[in-house]
Motif scaffolding. Sequence first.
Motif, short mmCIF file in Angstrom:
data_model
loop_
_atom_site.label_atom_id
_atom_site.label_comp_id
_atom_site.label_asym_id
_atom_site.label_seq_id
_atom_site.Cartn_x
_atom_site.Cartn_y
_atom_site.Cartn_z
N PRO A 183 0.81 -1.22 0.00
CA PRO A 183 0.00 0.00 0.00
C PRO A 183 0.84 1.28 0.00
O PRO A 183 0.50 2.25 -0.69
N ASP A 184 1.97 1.26 0.72
CA ASP A 184 2.83 2.45 0.74
C ASP A 184 3.39 2.78 -0.64
O ASP A 184 3.63 3.95 -0.96
N ASP A 185 3.62 1.75 -1.48
CA ASP A 185 4.12 1.98 -2.83
C ASP A 185 3.11 2.79 -3.64
O ASP A 185 3.49 3.69 -4.40
N LEU A 186 1.83 2.47 -3.47
CA LEU A 186 0.79 3.23 -4.15
C LEU A 186 0.78 4.66 -3.66
O LEU A 186 0.72 5.60 -4.46
N GLY A 187 0.86 4.85 -2.34
CA GLY A 187 0.91 6.20 -1.79
C GLY A 187 2.07 7.01 -2.32
O GLY A 187 1.93 8.19 -2.66
N GLU A 188 3.22 6.37 -2.44
CA GLU A 188 4.41 7.06 -2.98
C GLU A 188 4.22 7.43 -4.44
O GLU A 188 4.60 8.52 -4.87
N TRP A 189 3.63 6.52 -5.24
CA TRP A 189 3.42 6.82 -6.66
C TRP A 189 2.45 7.99 -6.82
O TRP A 189 2.69 8.90 -7.61
N LEU A 190 1.36 7.97 -6.06
CA LEU A 190 0.36 9.04 -6.15
C LEU A 190 0.91 10.39 -5.70
O LEU A 190 0.47 11.44 -6.17
N ALA A 191 1.90 10.37 -4.80
CA ALA A 191 2.48 11.61 -4.28
C ALA A 191 3.44 12.27 -5.27
O ALA A 191 3.78 13.45 -5.11
N GLN A 192 3.86 11.54 -6.30
CA GLN A 192 4.80 12.09 -7.27
C GLN A 192 4.07 13.01 -8.25
O GLN A 192 2.91 12.80 -8.58
N PRO A 193 4.76 14.04 -8.76
CA PRO A 193 4.17 14.87 -9.81
C PRO A 193 3.91 14.02 -11.05
O PRO A 193 4.61 13.04 -11.26
N PRO A 194 2.96 14.32 -11.84
CA PRO A 194 2.15 15.53 -11.82
C PRO A 194 0.93 15.48 -10.90
O PRO A 194 0.35 16.51 -10.60
N LEU A 195 0.53 14.29 -10.44
CA LEU A 195 -0.66 14.22 -9.57
C LEU A 195 -0.36 14.85 -8.22
O LEU A 195 -1.16 15.63 -7.70
N ALA A 196 0.77 14.53 -7.63
CA ALA A 196 1.23 15.11 -6.37
C ALA A 196 0.17 15.06 -5.27
O ALA A 196 -0.06 16.02 -4.55
#
Length: 191
Positions: A38-51
Amino acid sequence: MHDPKGGSFWFDAGAVCLDFAHTGGEGRYAVFETLHEPDDLGEWLAQPPLAAVMTVPVTARELTAAKALRQAIWDAAHARAERRQLSAAAVAAINGAASAAPLVPELAADGTTTGWAPPVRATQALSTLAREMVELLSGPLSGRIRECASDDCPLVFVDSSRPGARRWCSMERCGNRHKLRALRARRATDP
């Protein structure tokens, strides 16, 4: 993007939802999997451009939902690129994710930057990605969803170039490989 055999290359799918579709997969694409926890998904979503920095921890259920949405986006994009009918399962999965509340944009106190209004949940980010895919599939760029022209590259992208002539996932990778093969073929036939 990172190749499991080593190396990386620049790839812009032209839409965040398509970038998300390239985070791994099932079967032969499992070697590209980046969303293990689950943390991997959180990290991906936190990256730009979605941020979208999660203010509520991502759950295992949300990770499962994310992978189902990712597969639906992948299937729908390939169907559109190949001018085939979208599967009912892919449409249902995209619509299901899109029906949840999306991320809510919020203007910062300085009045010049934006972020996402808390709470920021993975379900909201997935809804935002699904809504982008709905717009992509039904909008003016729908006919410009393409699969890389390389024989061994399954990446899909939106061709937003003015002439609509983009053929490769990346000139750095598949485009250069094609040019090199063509050069070698010409040299092999030159007297």
